[in-house]
Scaffold this active site. Sequence first.
Site, short mmCIF file in Angstrom:
data_model
loop_
_atom_site.label_atom_id
_atom_site.label_comp_id
_atom_site.label_asym_id
_atom_site.label_seq_id
_atom_site.Cartn_x
_atom_site.Cartn_y
_atom_site.Cartn_z
NE ARG A 86 8.44 -1.92 6.15
CZ ARG A 86 7.14 -1.67 6.22
NH1 ARG A 86 6.48 -1.34 5.12
NH2 ARG A 86 6.49 -1.80 7.36
CE LYS B 177 -2.21 -0.91 3.89
NZ LYS B 177 -1.42 -2.04 4.43
NE ARG C 250 -3.77 -1.09 10.64
CZ ARG C 250 -2.77 -0.41 10.08
NH1 ARG C 250 -2.96 0.80 9.63
NH2 ARG C 250 -1.60 -0.97 9.96
NE ARG D 160 3.04 -4.09 11.57
CZ ARG D 160 3.98 -3.80 10.67
NH1 ARG D 160 5.19 -4.28 10.81
NH2 ARG D 160 3.71 -3.04 9.64
NE ARG E 130 7.40 0.48 10.17
CZ ARG E 130 6.27 0.53 9.45
NH1 ARG E 130 6.26 1.11 8.26
NH2 ARG E 130 5.15 -0.02 9.91
P1 AMP Z 1 1.13 1.09 9.29
O1 AMP Z 1 2.35 1.86 8.89
O2 AMP Z 1 -0.08 1.47 8.50
O3 AMP Z 1 1.37 -0.39 9.33
O4 AMP Z 1 0.78 1.53 10.79
C1 AMP Z 1 1.71 1.39 11.82
C2 AMP Z 1 1.01 1.28 13.15
O5 AMP Z 1 0.28 2.49 13.42
C3 AMP Z 1 -0.02 0.17 13.26
O6 AMP Z 1 0.55 -1.10 13.53
C4 AMP Z 1 -0.88 0.68 14.41
O7 AMP Z 1 -0.24 0.52 15.65
C5 AMP Z 1 -0.93 2.19 14.12
N1 AMP Z 1 -2.08 2.51 13.25
C6 AMP Z 1 -2.05 3.00 11.99
N2 AMP Z 1 -3.28 3.15 11.49
C7 AMP Z 1 -4.13 2.70 12.45
C8 AMP Z 1 -5.55 2.57 12.53
N3 AMP Z 1 -6.35 2.91 11.52
N4 AMP Z 1 -6.07 2.09 13.69
C9 AMP Z 1 -5.29 1.75 14.73
N5 AMP Z 1 -3.95 1.83 14.71
C10 AMP Z 1 -3.36 2.32 13.59
#
Ligand code: AMP
Length: 213
Positions: free
Chosen positions: A128, A13, A89, A172, A161
Site C-alpha cells: 500500500r 474497510k 476495536r 497489528r 505508512r
Molecule cells: P487504522 O487506520 O484503523 O488501522 O488505525 C491505525 C492505528 O490507529 C491503529 O493501529 C491503532 O494504533 C490506532 N487506532 C485506531 N482506532 C483504534 C481503536 N479503536 N482503538 C485503539 N487504537 C486505535
Amino acid sequence: MILIFLGPPGSGKGTISEKMVQNHNFKHISTGDIFRKTISNGTPLGIKVKQIINSGNLVDDKTTWEVAKDALEKFDLNSENIILDGYPRNIDQSFFLEKWLKEQSITNLKEIYFEISKDVIIKRLTSRMVCDKCGRTYNKLTLKPKIEWKCDDDNSELIQRKDDREENVKVRLETYEKVTAPLIKYFTQKNNLIVVKGDDDAESIISKILKSI
Ligand code: AMP
C-alpha cells in the site's frame, strides 16, 4: 444510521468507506485517520500516540473513546448515515459506544464484518502507498498511480505508512486476532452480523451492504 465496519487491517474497510462517501452520501469516521492527522499536525495527542501507532499497537481505550465520541458528536446521528471505521476495536470500547448511544436514544446500528485471509492482507498492506498530503490510497500491485510514487490528484509524494512495514503488520494482525476478533462472536450473538468478503469487488460489497440495511 450507524454502520460499524469491523475487520482486520487491510480488509477493505477504508476503500469501501471512501466509495460509500462519494457515491451514497455516507459520512466516514475513522479513528485511525483522526490519529494520523493529529500526528502530522504535531498536536499533543499526536505526540502521545505516534510511537504506539507506528509500531502497530493500539492506543488506550480512554483516549480512543474521547476521539471517537468527539467525532460522533459532530453529526446528527438521527438523520445522517455514518460509517464508523476502526471503532470499536475491543469489547470494552463497544460497551462505551453502546452506553453512549443508549443515552442519546440512538438504536439504528448495524455491524458489517469484512472477512479476508491473512495472506491477502499481508500482500495488500505491505504494497500500500498513501498520499502524504490528501491521504488517497494506492497499491503497488493493483492500483498504481499514473506517475510512480506521485499522487494522481495533487502530485504530492506517496509514502509507505510506518505501520504497513511487514514487521508492524504482523504486530497489528496479532493484536487484531487477540483483541478485536472476539467482537465477531459478540456482535453475532447480539445482532445479526452482516458478513462481506473483503476481497470481492467493491461494487458487490457495497451492494450487499446497502441491501442489508
Ligand atoms: P487504522 O487506520 O484503523 O488501522 O488505525 C491505525 C492505528 O490507529 C491503529 O493501529 C491503532 O494504533 C490506532 N487506532 C485506531 N482506532 C483504534 C481503536 N479503536 N482503538 C485503539 N487504537 C486505535
